[in-house]
Each structure stands twice: as structure tokens, then as C-alpha cells.
Motif scaffolding. Structure first.
Motif, PDB file in Angstrom:
ATOM      1  N   ALA A   1      -0.261   6.754   3.015  1.00 18.94           N
ATOM      2  CA  ALA A   1      -1.080   8.240   2.624  1.00 18.94           C
ATOM      3  C   ALA A   1      -0.782   8.759   3.702  1.00 18.94           C
ATOM      4  O   ALA A   1      -0.073   8.958   4.896  1.00 18.94           O
TER       5      ALA A   1
ATOM      6  N   PRO B   1       1.281  -0.945  -0.028  1.00 15.18           N
ATOM      7  CA  PRO B   1      -0.082   0.387   0.171  1.00 15.18           C
ATOM      8  C   PRO B   1       0.685   1.135  -0.153  1.00 15.18           C
ATOM      9  O   PRO B   1       2.403   1.179   0.812  1.00 15.18           O
ATOM     10  N   ASP B   2       0.439   2.203  -0.586  1.00 18.02           N
ATOM     11  CA  ASP B   2       1.173   3.071  -0.702  1.00 18.02           C
ATOM     12  C   ASP B   2       1.016   3.926   0.968  1.00 18.02           C
ATOM     13  O   ASP B   2      -0.341   4.086   1.273  1.00 18.02           O
TER      14      ASP B   2
ATOM     15  N   PRO C   1      -6.331   4.240   1.899  1.00 18.09           N
ATOM     16  CA  PRO C   1      -6.724   3.444   0.692  1.00 18.09           C
ATOM     17  C   PRO C   1      -8.105   2.369   0.590  1.00 18.09           C
ATOM     18  O   PRO C   1      -9.079   2.969  -0.951  1.00 18.09           O
TER      19      PRO C   1
ATOM     20  N   ALA D   1     -10.549   4.960   0.160  1.00 16.25           N
ATOM     21  CA  ALA D   1     -10.575   5.578  -1.133  1.00 16.25           C
ATOM     22  C   ALA D   1     -11.912   4.597  -2.264  1.00 16.25           C
ATOM     23  O   ALA D   1     -12.657   5.457  -2.513  1.00 16.25           O
ATOM     24  N   ALA D   2     -11.663   3.307  -1.720  1.00 14.06           N
ATOM     25  CA  ALA D   2     -11.726   2.427  -3.026  1.00 14.06           C
ATOM     26  C   ALA D   2     -13.690   2.069  -2.804  1.00 14.06           C
ATOM     27  O   ALA D   2     -14.143   2.419  -3.326  1.00 14.06           O
TER      28      ALA D   2
END
Length: 188
Positions: free
Chosen positions: A140, A137-138, A147, A150-151
Motif C-alpha cells: 500500500a 499482503p499488497d 490492510p 482497512a479490515a
């Protein structure tokens, strides 16, 4: 067995199991004791009344001192403690040199180095494929949504757009049905 006299020492008798522990002075005597164990057990039971020896355990060879055995002098029903400590012989120099030569000549590993290298390459390739298929995972910033959030928000927007398009289509079809009977009335 007269040929073993003075070459074997009895260390103890376990009265509960009937096991007699003996130490020969050489490996050959130990082998002879193991082969003739039934005869040795019978001779021990004849020599020491009430000993009730049922098994013989031959320990590793050690230097045996001459003298009466501890098992013969122990009262019946009690374990005999060793009269003298068992003295182990140091291995001869030739034996030590042979063992050292064997250790130096022996390969440290029997695995083929080419196979080990291939396994390492395959493992690295599988890790790279796994990294590509499942990227990490990036990271944030703290104020940005995670994430997963957001999804979920994106899916909610898509679902709302799909619902709006469906409602619009239903309205158009409903209006179209109302318009068609009036057209048919005009043609009649």
C-alpha cells in the motif's frame, strides 16, 4: 609373548588410569595384542614392578624400531614419553589404486533420481498452494491505511449498520405494540 618381541613398541603409561599405550608394526600384531590383552597386562606388571597396568590401548600400526621400550625405562608412577616419533608407513600403490577405483565406481548418491524429482515437484506444488491460500499482503502507498486498518474499519462499519438495523427493528416493534391495544379498543 615371545612372538610379539620386536614387533610392538610401548608408547606410554598413564599412571592415573593404569593404561598402557602400545603400537604394533602390523594390523595382525594389533589383533593378536587385543586378543591376548590380559596376558600382556600380566606380563607388563611382572616385568616392570609398580607399573600397575590395568588396561591396554592398541594404537594404529606403525613401523616399530628395535630397542628398549619407553615404559620399561620410566620410573614408577610417571607417564613415559615416547622415545622416538611413531613412523607411519605409506600405503602401498596397489592399496591406493584400489581405493581410487572404488571411489570412481561408487555412486555419488544412493537416492533414486526419480524419487528426488518427485519430492521437488511435490514441494513446488505445496509452495504454490500455500501461496494461493495465504497471499502476500499488497503493498500500500505510504498515505493509504494498512490492510489491517482497512479490515478493522470495514468491520466497524458492518457492526454500526447491524446496530442501526437492530435499533430500527426495536422501534418498529415498540410502535406496533402501542398501536395494537388501540385497535383492540376500537373493536370492543
Amino acid at each position: 609373548m615371545p612372538e610379539l618381541a620386536g614387533r610392538v613398541q610401548a608408547l606410554g603409561l598413564d599412571a592415573s588410569s593404569g593404561r598402557l599405550d602400545v603400537v604394533p608394526d602390523a594390523p595382525a600384531c594389533g589383533t593378536k595384542l587385543r586378543w591376548n590383552a590380559p596376558k600382556v597386562i600380566a606380563a607388563a606388571n611382572e616385568t616392570v614392578p609398580g607399573a600397575n597396568v590395568r588396561a591396554l590401548r592398541v594404537l594404529a600400526p606403525a613401523h616399530v624400531k628395535a630397542g628398549p621400550t619407553a615404559a620399561a625405562t620410566a620410573p614408577a608412577g610417571q607417564s613415559a614419553a615416547p622415545a622416538l616419533p611413531v613412523e607411519r608407513r605409506t600405503p602401498p600403490d596397489g592399496y591406493r589404486r584400489a581405493i581410487e577405483a572404488h571411489r570412481q565406481a561408487a555412486l555419488p548418491s544412493r537416492a533414486d533420481p526419480h524419487i528426488a524429482a518427485a519430492v521437488e515437484r511435490q514441494t513446488a506444488a505445496m509452495r504454490e498452494l500455500s501461496r494461493r491460500a495465504f497471499p502476500g499482503p499488497d503493498v500500500a502507498p505510504d498515505d493509504a491505511p494498512a490492510p489491517v486498518e482497512a479490515a478493522c474499519a470495514k468491520r466497524r462499519r458492518q457492526a454500526a449498520a447491524t446496530e442501526a438495523a437492530a435499533l430500527h427493528r426495536v422501534r418498529v416493534e415498540k410502535v406496533g405494540r402501542q398501536v395494537e391495544p388501540s385497535r383492540s379498543e376500537k373493536t370492543a
